[in-house]
Design an enzyme around this catalytic site. Sequence first.
Site, PDB file in Angstrom:
ATOM      1  N   ASP A 103       0.780  -1.363   0.082  1.00  0.00           N
ATOM      2  CA  ASP A 103      -0.247  -0.011  -0.061  1.00  0.00           C
ATOM      3  C   ASP A 103       0.907   1.358   0.023  1.00  0.00           C
ATOM      4  OD1 ASP A 103      -2.520   1.422   0.013  1.00  0.00           O
ATOM      5  OD2 ASP A 103      -2.788   1.103   2.300  1.00  0.00           O
ATOM      6  N   ASN A 146     -11.074  -2.539  -5.419  1.00  0.00           N
ATOM      7  CA  ASN A 146     -10.316  -1.634  -6.130  1.00  0.00           C
ATOM      8  C   ASN A 146     -11.099  -1.367  -7.637  1.00  0.00           C
ATOM      9  OD1 ASN A 146      -7.000  -2.769  -4.932  1.00  0.00           O
ATOM     10  ND2 ASN A 146      -8.149  -0.888  -4.435  1.00  0.00           N
TER      11      ASN A 146
HETATM   12  C1  IPE Z   1      -5.780  -2.715  -0.052  1.00  0.00           C
HETATM   13  O1  IPE Z   1      -5.110  -1.398  -0.473  1.00  0.00           O
HETATM   14  C2  IPE Z   1      -5.554  -3.562  -1.676  1.00  0.00           C
HETATM   15  C3  IPE Z   1      -4.107  -3.700  -2.248  1.00  0.00           C
HETATM   16  C4  IPE Z   1      -3.242  -3.266  -1.498  1.00  0.00           C
HETATM   17  C5  IPE Z   1      -4.100  -4.108  -3.392  1.00  0.00           C
HETATM   18  P1  IPE Z   1      -6.201  -0.331  -0.575  1.00  0.00           P
HETATM   19  O2  IPE Z   1      -5.577   0.932  -0.573  1.00  0.00           O
HETATM   20  O3  IPE Z   1      -7.193  -0.434  -1.443  1.00  0.00           O
HETATM   21  O4  IPE Z   1      -6.971  -0.269   0.813  1.00  0.00           O
HETATM   22  P2  IPE Z   1      -8.035   0.719   1.525  1.00  0.00           P
HETATM   23  O5  IPE Z   1      -9.083   1.327   0.718  1.00  0.00           O
HETATM   24  O6  IPE Z   1      -6.928   1.746   2.111  1.00  0.00           O
HETATM   25  O7  IPE Z   1      -8.379  -0.087   2.784  1.00  0.00           O
HETATM   26  C1  IPE Z   2      -1.586   0.134  -3.356  1.00  0.00           C
HETATM   27  O1  IPE Z   2      -1.299   1.737  -3.314  1.00  0.00           O
HETATM   28  C2  IPE Z   2      -1.903  -0.254  -4.583  1.00  0.00           C
HETATM   29  C3  IPE Z   2      -3.215  -0.708  -4.973  1.00  0.00           C
HETATM   30  C4  IPE Z   2      -4.201  -0.772  -4.095  1.00  0.00           C
HETATM   31  C5  IPE Z   2      -3.608  -1.348  -6.340  1.00  0.00           C
HETATM   32  P1  IPE Z   2      -2.586   2.524  -3.395  1.00  0.00           P
HETATM   33  O2  IPE Z   2      -2.882   2.918  -4.695  1.00  0.00           O
HETATM   34  O3  IPE Z   2      -3.557   2.378  -2.547  1.00  0.00           O
HETATM   35  O4  IPE Z   2      -1.846   3.795  -2.663  1.00  0.00           O
HETATM   36  P2  IPE Z   2      -2.399   4.899  -1.641  1.00  0.00           P
HETATM   37  O5  IPE Z   2      -2.847   4.052  -0.605  1.00  0.00           O
HETATM   38  O6  IPE Z   2      -3.703   5.598  -2.425  1.00  0.00           O
HETATM   39  O7  IPE Z   2      -1.520   5.732  -1.214  1.00  0.00           O
HETATM   40 MG    MG Z   3      -4.155   2.266  -0.424  1.00  0.00          MG
END
Ligand code: IPE
Ligand code: IPE
Ligand code: MG
Length: 246
Positions: free
Chosen positions: A21, A69
């Site tokens: 993340d 997502n």
């Molecule tokens: C969780 O991260 C999913 C992945 C890392 C693929 P998100 O960024 O989507 O999670 P939330 O929405 O902050 O809980």
């Molecule tokens: C994790 O990084 C990757 C996916 C969930 C695909 P994020 O895209 O959630 O990054 P933040 O949480 O917005 O910084």
């Molecule tokens: Mg995230």
Amino acid sequence: MSLKEQINTSKIPQHVAIIMDGNGRWAKSQGMMRAFGHENGTKSVKTVIETSVKLGIGYLTLYAFSTENWKRPKLEVNALMRLLVKSLRSELPLFHSKKVRLNIIGDINSLPDKAKRELESAIEETKDYNEMVLTLALSYGAREELVNTFQEIADKVKNNLISPHLITEQVIKEHLYTKSMPDVDLLIRTSGEQRISNFLLWQIAYAELFFSPVLWPDFTAEHLYEAILNYQQRERRFGKTSEQLT
Ligand code: IPE
Ligand code: IPE
Ligand code: MG
């Protein structure tokens, strides 16, 4: 002593799962688009795979895209799907040279055809490798996995293949996407968020949790060593008392 040298090689977690993340925030901090963060995140993926093989981790499971997502802007979802195909192609030589077997969990049918085809061929090409099982969680949600599991079991009950009182924890495990894998020993989440976000709910029942403040594109081998060292200092009691363990 370096972090790596401090690691007890006889106490390596068998199954490490990572919620990767912070790509979006990383990009934002540089004044760039979110996709730029995802692209740079693939470097950390490569580092973590190589480091995990070297450490002798048997199962590495990476949360790459959740069922939730799909709710992101179409532009970002498309960029992620394209990136998946591109990185699979560029990482295939690494899987061959390190003898890494690729596996996927999730609602694979919801992925674009091109990504599905690319994944299927990489899985086929690496199916005989045993150095490490790399599982990508793609369009994965633990609740979706459990719904799928219950549907499969209900079907078997309906067709008299199993009777309800014989449904045990083992039977449920055997119907999960992770049926061939051990439970998670260590779950790492980067970016400072301290939540599970619908990842492997059944399989983390007794996992040790490690939350790193580092944004995923900045995650290095040293950060993985740090998580493993922290894990090795914990006493896993599984409900018993400390005295019972010795
Ligand atoms: C969780 O991260 C999913 C992945 C890392 C693929 P998100 O960024 O989507 O999670 P939330 O929405 O902050 O809980
Ligand atoms: C994790 O990084 C990757 C996916 C969930 C695909 P994020 O895209 O959630 O990054 P933040 O949480 O917005 O910084
Ligand atoms: Mg995230």
